[in-house]
Structure formats: C-alpha cells, structure tokens
Motif scaffolding. Sequence first.
Motif, PDB file in Angstrom:
ATOM      1  N   ILE A  26     -60.927 104.420   2.754  1.00 52.82           N
ATOM      2  CA  ILE A  26     -61.930 103.193   2.802  1.00 52.82           C
ATOM      3  C   ILE A  26     -62.159 102.891   4.112  1.00 52.82           C
ATOM      4  O   ILE A  26     -63.318 102.389   4.511  1.00 52.82           O
ATOM      5  CB  ILE A  26     -61.189 102.013   1.713  1.00 52.82           C
ATOM      6  N   GLN A  27     -61.196 102.712   4.780  1.00 52.36           N
ATOM      7  CA  GLN A  27     -61.153 101.974   6.214  1.00 52.36           C
ATOM      8  C   GLN A  27     -61.912 102.873   7.097  1.00 52.36           C
ATOM      9  O   GLN A  27     -62.760 102.632   7.978  1.00 52.36           O
ATOM     10  CB  GLN A  27     -59.571 101.958   6.692  1.00 52.36           C
ATOM     11  N   GLU A  28     -61.551 104.498   6.889  1.00 52.18           N
ATOM     12  CA  GLU A  28     -62.542 105.414   7.781  1.00 52.18           C
ATOM     13  C   GLU A  28     -63.886 104.989   7.346  1.00 52.18           C
ATOM     14  O   GLU A  28     -64.853 105.087   8.415  1.00 52.18           O
ATOM     15  CB  GLU A  28     -61.975 106.643   7.427  1.00 52.18           C
ATOM     16  N   GLU A  29     -64.332 105.054   6.187  1.00 51.06           N
ATOM     17  CA  GLU A  29     -65.628 104.905   5.779  1.00 51.06           C
ATOM     18  C   GLU A  29     -66.381 103.756   6.056  1.00 51.06           C
ATOM     19  O   GLU A  29     -67.452 103.711   6.482  1.00 51.06           O
ATOM     20  CB  GLU A  29     -65.923 105.155   4.228  1.00 51.06           C
ATOM     21  N   ALA A  30     -65.376 102.735   6.290  1.00 54.01           N
ATOM     22  CA  ALA A  30     -66.000 101.117   6.515  1.00 54.01           C
ATOM     23  C   ALA A  30     -66.430 101.369   8.187  1.00 54.01           C
ATOM     24  O   ALA A  30     -67.327 100.479   8.525  1.00 54.01           O
ATOM     25  CB  ALA A  30     -64.935 100.330   6.221  1.00 54.01           C
ATOM     26  N   GLU A  31     -65.769 102.225   8.964  1.00 55.75           N
ATOM     27  CA  GLU A  31     -66.143 102.144  10.285  1.00 55.75           C
ATOM     28  C   GLU A  31     -67.426 102.719  10.506  1.00 55.75           C
ATOM     29  O   GLU A  31     -68.182 102.613  11.589  1.00 55.75           O
ATOM     30  CB  GLU A  31     -65.104 102.932  10.938  1.00 55.75           C
ATOM     31  N   HIS A  32     -68.106 103.241   9.552  1.00 54.29           N
ATOM     32  CA  HIS A  32     -69.430 103.846   9.378  1.00 54.29           C
ATOM     33  C   HIS A  32     -70.605 102.807   9.242  1.00 54.29           C
ATOM     34  O   HIS A  32     -71.671 103.183   9.070  1.00 54.29           O
ATOM     35  CB  HIS A  32     -69.540 105.027   8.826  1.00 54.29           C
ATOM     36  N   LYS A  33     -69.849 101.700   8.442  1.00 54.48           N
ATOM     37  CA  LYS A  33     -70.883 100.749   7.792  1.00 54.48           C
ATOM     38  C   LYS A  33     -70.929  99.581   9.015  1.00 54.48           C
ATOM     39  O   LYS A  33     -69.775  99.158   9.630  1.00 54.48           O
ATOM     40  CB  LYS A  33     -70.274 100.240   6.526  1.00 54.48           C
ATOM     41  N   THR A  34     -71.936  98.890   8.981  1.00 61.75           N
ATOM     42  CA  THR A  34     -72.066  97.716  10.042  1.00 61.75           C
ATOM     43  C   THR A  34     -72.734  96.380   9.596  1.00 61.75           C
ATOM     44  O   THR A  34     -73.426  96.575   8.494  1.00 61.75           O
ATOM     45  CB  THR A  34     -72.962  98.313  11.208  1.00 61.75           C
ATOM     46  N   GLU A  89     -65.472  90.518   5.514  1.00 59.26           N
ATOM     47  CA  GLU A  89     -66.068  90.355   3.901  1.00 59.26           C
ATOM     48  C   GLU A  89     -66.354  91.814   3.478  1.00 59.26           C
ATOM     49  O   GLU A  89     -66.079  91.950   2.164  1.00 59.26           O
ATOM     50  CB  GLU A  89     -67.175  89.288   3.961  1.00 59.26           C
ATOM     51  N   LEU A  90     -66.879  92.480   4.163  1.00 60.24           N
ATOM     52  CA  LEU A  90     -67.308  93.804   3.915  1.00 60.24           C
ATOM     53  C   LEU A  90     -66.021  94.637   3.548  1.00 60.24           C
ATOM     54  O   LEU A  90     -65.897  95.277   2.529  1.00 60.24           O
ATOM     55  CB  LEU A  90     -68.122  94.553   5.224  1.00 60.24           C
ATOM     56  N   MET A  91     -64.897  94.531   4.324  1.00 58.65           N
ATOM     57  CA  MET A  91     -63.745  95.088   3.858  1.00 58.65           C
ATOM     58  C   MET A  91     -63.192  94.788   2.561  1.00 58.65           C
ATOM     59  O   MET A  91     -62.708  95.631   1.893  1.00 58.65           O
ATOM     60  CB  MET A  91     -62.825  95.174   5.091  1.00 58.65           C
ATOM     61  N   ALA A  92     -63.169  93.463   2.608  1.00 60.39           N
ATOM     62  CA  ALA A  92     -62.799  92.816   1.302  1.00 60.39           C
ATOM     63  C   ALA A  92     -63.320  93.403  -0.033  1.00 60.39           C
ATOM     64  O   ALA A  92     -62.927  93.841  -0.917  1.00 60.39           O
ATOM     65  CB  ALA A  92     -62.662  91.153   1.294  1.00 60.39           C
ATOM     66  N   GLU A  93     -64.671  93.527   0.102  1.00 59.03           N
ATOM     67  CA  GLU A  93     -65.455  93.988  -1.093  1.00 59.03           C
ATOM     68  C   GLU A  93     -65.256  95.659  -1.198  1.00 59.03           C
ATOM     69  O   GLU A  93     -65.023  95.991  -2.592  1.00 59.03           O
ATOM     70  CB  GLU A  93     -66.949  94.085  -0.591  1.00 59.03           C
ATOM     71  N   GLU A  94     -65.000  96.262  -0.175  1.00 57.63           N
ATOM     72  CA  GLU A  94     -64.596  97.675  -0.271  1.00 57.63           C
ATOM     73  C   GLU A  94     -62.947  97.731  -0.865  1.00 57.63           C
ATOM     74  O   GLU A  94     -63.039  98.692  -1.703  1.00 57.63           O
ATOM     75  CB  GLU A  94     -64.541  98.324   0.946  1.00 57.63           C
ATOM     76  N   VAL A  95     -62.217  97.278  -0.499  1.00 55.52           N
ATOM     77  CA  VAL A  95     -60.869  97.185  -0.903  1.00 55.52           C
ATOM     78  C   VAL A  95     -60.940  96.611  -2.349  1.00 55.52           C
ATOM     79  O   VAL A  95     -59.921  96.965  -3.089  1.00 55.52           O
ATOM     80  CB  VAL A  95     -59.860  96.318  -0.039  1.00 55.52           C
ATOM     81  N   LYS A  96     -61.570  95.736  -2.681  1.00 57.73           N
ATOM     82  CA  LYS A  96     -61.423  95.194  -4.120  1.00 57.73           C
ATOM     83  C   LYS A  96     -61.599  95.927  -5.548  1.00 57.73           C
ATOM     84  O   LYS A  96     -60.934  95.876  -6.057  1.00 57.73           O
ATOM     85  CB  LYS A  96     -62.938  94.191  -4.258  1.00 57.73           C
ATOM     86  N   GLY A  97     -62.450  97.140  -5.064  1.00 55.65           N
ATOM     87  CA  GLY A  97     -62.214  98.208  -6.036  1.00 55.65           C
ATOM     88  C   GLY A  97     -61.073  98.969  -6.008  1.00 55.65           C
ATOM     89  O   GLY A  97     -60.424  99.338  -7.220  1.00 55.65           O
ATOM     90  N   LEU A  98     -60.558  98.824  -4.933  1.00 52.94           N
ATOM     91  CA  LEU A  98     -59.160  99.762  -4.970  1.00 52.94           C
ATOM     92  C   LEU A  98     -58.111  98.850  -5.622  1.00 52.94           C
ATOM     93  O   LEU A  98     -57.122  99.438  -6.326  1.00 52.94           O
ATOM     94  CB  LEU A  98     -58.854  99.974  -3.497  1.00 52.94           C
TER      95      LEU A  98
END
Length: 108
Positions: A26-34, A89-98
Amino acid sequence: MSKNPFGNMGNLMKQAQEMQERLGKIQEEAEHKTVEASAGGGMVTVTANGGMKITKIAIDPEVLKSEDPDMLQDLLVAATNEALRKAKELMAEEVKGLTGGMGIPGMF
C-alpha cells in the motif's frame, strides 16, 4: 492431553506478517498517488505523494514580482502543510481497507 496455550500464536504471527507485507505494498502504491494544495488563491501550489514527499512546487510569477519574501514564505508553508495533511489523509484511507476501518494509533 493438555492444549498448547500458544497454539494460535503461529497463526497470529502469520497474519501479522501478511498485514505488514500488504501495508508495504500500500505504501509503495501510494507513492505514485499525488495530492495538491494551494494557498493565496492559487498563487502557490504544492504537490505531495502518499509517501509524504513533496514532488512539485508551482509559484505564480506575479508573486515573485511583488518582492514580498515574507508573503511568499507564508504561502509556501501554508500550501506545503495542507499538501502533507492531504497526503496523510490519502494514506489513512488506503490503510483503512487493510485494518477493516479500525483506527490503529500511530499507523497514519
């Protein structure tokens, strides 16, 4: 025959490891989201990625003409802080699913 009190420990360790691996992905993928944030009505725009890194800063040339360095500094700080808040906030949303929606302190 007594039950092993640590019988589920192996399963818990395996689940924890799997969760850690998924978090890494998730962290790797998030580095490509801005995300983007601006200040001063768009005079300064800052772009950050999900890895909490600033990737771009755009400054309207008119701001540079004003010869007011304090204002420019304030705009940069405001836009940067907002961009980093949005990235978090973006990361929190991504991690929320996990985590199934559970807020795990210190995670993001």
